[in-house]
Design a protein around this motif. Structure first.
Motif, PDB file in Angstrom:
ATOM      1  N   THR A  44      -0.983   5.860   1.324  1.00 43.54           N
ATOM      2  CA  THR A  44      -2.328   6.258   0.903  1.00 43.54           C
ATOM      3  C   THR A  44      -2.517   7.766   1.018  1.00 43.54           C
ATOM      4  O   THR A  44      -3.642   8.258   0.970  1.00 43.54           O
ATOM      5  CB  THR A  44      -3.387   5.529   1.745  1.00 43.54           C
ATOM      6  OG1 THR A  44      -3.142   5.779   3.141  1.00 43.54           O
ATOM      7  CG2 THR A  44      -3.343   4.029   1.488  1.00 43.54           C
TER       8      THR A  44
ATOM      9  N   GLY B 266      -6.382   8.018   0.093  1.00 43.35           N
ATOM     10  CA  GLY B 266      -7.035   6.722  -0.017  1.00 43.35           C
ATOM     11  C   GLY B 266      -6.564   5.898  -1.192  1.00 43.35           C
ATOM     12  O   GLY B 266      -6.737   4.677  -1.192  1.00 43.35           O
ATOM     13  N   GLN B 267      -5.967   6.528  -2.185  1.00 47.65           N
ATOM     14  CA  GLN B 267      -5.417   5.788  -3.319  1.00 47.65           C
ATOM     15  C   GLN B 267      -4.004   5.331  -2.985  1.00 47.65           C
ATOM     16  O   GLN B 267      -3.223   6.059  -2.368  1.00 47.65           O
ATOM     17  CB  GLN B 267      -5.405   6.656  -4.576  1.00 47.65           C
ATOM     18  CG  GLN B 267      -6.781   6.962  -5.129  1.00 47.65           C
ATOM     19  CD  GLN B 267      -6.708   7.573  -6.523  1.00 47.65           C
ATOM     20  OE1 GLN B 267      -5.842   7.231  -7.319  1.00 47.65           O
ATOM     21  NE2 GLN B 267      -7.632   8.470  -6.811  1.00 47.65           N
ATOM     22  N   VAL B 268      -3.668   4.131  -3.411  1.00 44.50           N
ATOM     23  CA  VAL B 268      -2.342   3.582  -3.146  1.00 44.50           C
ATOM     24  C   VAL B 268      -1.340   4.146  -4.148  1.00 44.50           C
ATOM     25  O   VAL B 268      -1.538   4.057  -5.359  1.00 44.50           O
ATOM     26  CB  VAL B 268      -2.363   2.041  -3.218  1.00 44.50           C
ATOM     27  CG1 VAL B 268      -0.954   1.486  -3.078  1.00 44.50           C
ATOM     28  CG2 VAL B 268      -3.268   1.483  -2.138  1.00 44.50           C
TER      29      VAL B 268
ATOM     30  N   LYS C 136       0.807  -1.233   0.000  1.00 43.68           N
ATOM     31  CA  LYS C 136       0.000   0.000   0.000  1.00 43.68           C
ATOM     32  C   LYS C 136       0.840   1.285   0.000  1.00 43.68           C
ATOM     33  O   LYS C 136       0.523   2.263   0.676  1.00 43.68           O
ATOM     34  CB  LYS C 136      -0.955  -0.007   1.192  1.00 43.68           C
ATOM     35  CG  LYS C 136      -1.967  -1.148   1.133  1.00 43.68           C
ATOM     36  CD  LYS C 136      -3.007  -1.028   2.204  1.00 43.68           C
ATOM     37  CE  LYS C 136      -3.991  -2.199   2.152  1.00 43.68           C
ATOM     38  NZ  LYS C 136      -4.723  -2.272   0.871  1.00 43.68           N
TER      39      LYS C 136
END
Length: 307
Positions: free
Chosen positions: A116, A127-129, A41
């Motif tokens: 993230t 929230g995006q990896v 992540k």
């Protein structure tokens, strides 16, 4: 005939073994693939993936036969404050090769990335990896390849080596700042520091940039004759910059900084492993080995401030 054949097989075995110590595109690809996989992540500071990345580097150091570099500890833990975020935890991973020498060469790269993006206050999509294959899984792959080369080639070099994977780089060079204020050994005993950050997206029109050329009197002589077919490079005098070598330079240590330049995937979720050019990274590491070996012919580099 049998004796000749046996001798030939033995020589072939030696050659194959020697080749294993050279930088390998296959190993580079494997390391980058692991560190930039979705399951980590994005290796964010204070995120599980960042901790897993540090543990992975430690295990690789141990497999290569390095010693724990921080007084029998592999990790150098630290906390820092960045903007409104206080008491953030990170750590450097330090492996040491003791050759009984007076001076030490530090080779470094940062293992963290944006994760993230929760600590970046909206600068990047939260929230995006952000997998960070080039930035800086590519540098860690290079760090491990150089650690392999200098531990496995069977020669006792005239300098010790310290291999450092820095944490917290993306949040303001935190790991290298902490190290230079809390060094394992006096910075006066450092021959030079070589930093690798984003060395995986070689552009043949640009070449690989090598910064820090002006940070020691001896660099111009050391660079003479250095080359690798298919990979070109150019030099930049500056010792300061946006990566961990900066912390060492301002602390009075000669530096080199390897970097293949920016690209459209920089600090975006699209910085993924398939875009990394492992064969070209191998060539960049071969150039680094030549520079390191040439620098070991000098007793001690003399730091020079770049005007």
């Amino acid at each position: 005939m049998r004796v000749i054949l046996l001798a030939g097989l033995l020589l072939a075995g030696v050659a194959a073994s020697a080749q294993e110590y050279r930088p390998s595109p296959e190993r580079i690809t494997k390391v980058i693939g692991y560190l930039s996989a979705d399951k980590l992540k994005g290796r964010g500071t204070e995120e599980k993936g960042g901790k897993k990345a540090s543990e992975y580097v430690m295990k690789q150091f141990r497999k290569l036969g390095l010693e724990p570099g921080n007084h029998e500890n592999w990790y150098q833990d630290f906390t820092f404050t960045r903007g409104k975020h206080a008491n953030l935890r990170s750590r450097n991973v330090i492996g040491y090769l003791d050759n009984g020498a007076a001076y030490t060469i530090i080779i470094g790269a940062h293992y963290d990335h944006l994760g993230t993006a929760r600590l970046f206050d909206g600068r990047y999509p939260v929230g995006q990896v952000h997998n960070g294959a080039d930035d800086n899984a590519s540098g860690i792959a290079g760090l491990l390849e150089l650690a392999r080369y200098y531990t496995a080639n069977g020669e006792k070099e005239p300098f010790n080596f310290m291999f450092i994977a820095f944490g917290g780089e993306e949040l303001g060079l935190q790991g290298s700042k902490y190290y230079t204020k809390n060094p394992v050994d006096s910075l006066s005993n450092v021959h030079f520091m070589l930093n690798m950050d984003m060395i995986g997206r070689y552009n043949p029109e640009r070449g690989v940039g090598i910064g820090g050329y002006g940070s020691a009197e001896e660099w111009p002589e050391i660079f003479k004759g250095v080359q690798y077919e298919g990979v070109k490079f150019f030099t930049d005098a500056a010792g300061k910059g946006g990566s961990d070598h900066h912390s060492f330079y301002v602390a009075g240590v000669p530096v080199l900084f390897l970097h293949t330049g920016g690209h459209d995937d920089y600090h975006k979720p699209t910085d993924d492993a398939p875009k990394v050019k492992a064969k070209e990274e191998m060539g960049i590491l071969e150039i680094a080995i030549q520079l390191i070996n040439n620098a070991m012919k000098v007793d001690k580099l003399e730091y020079k401030e770049v005007k």
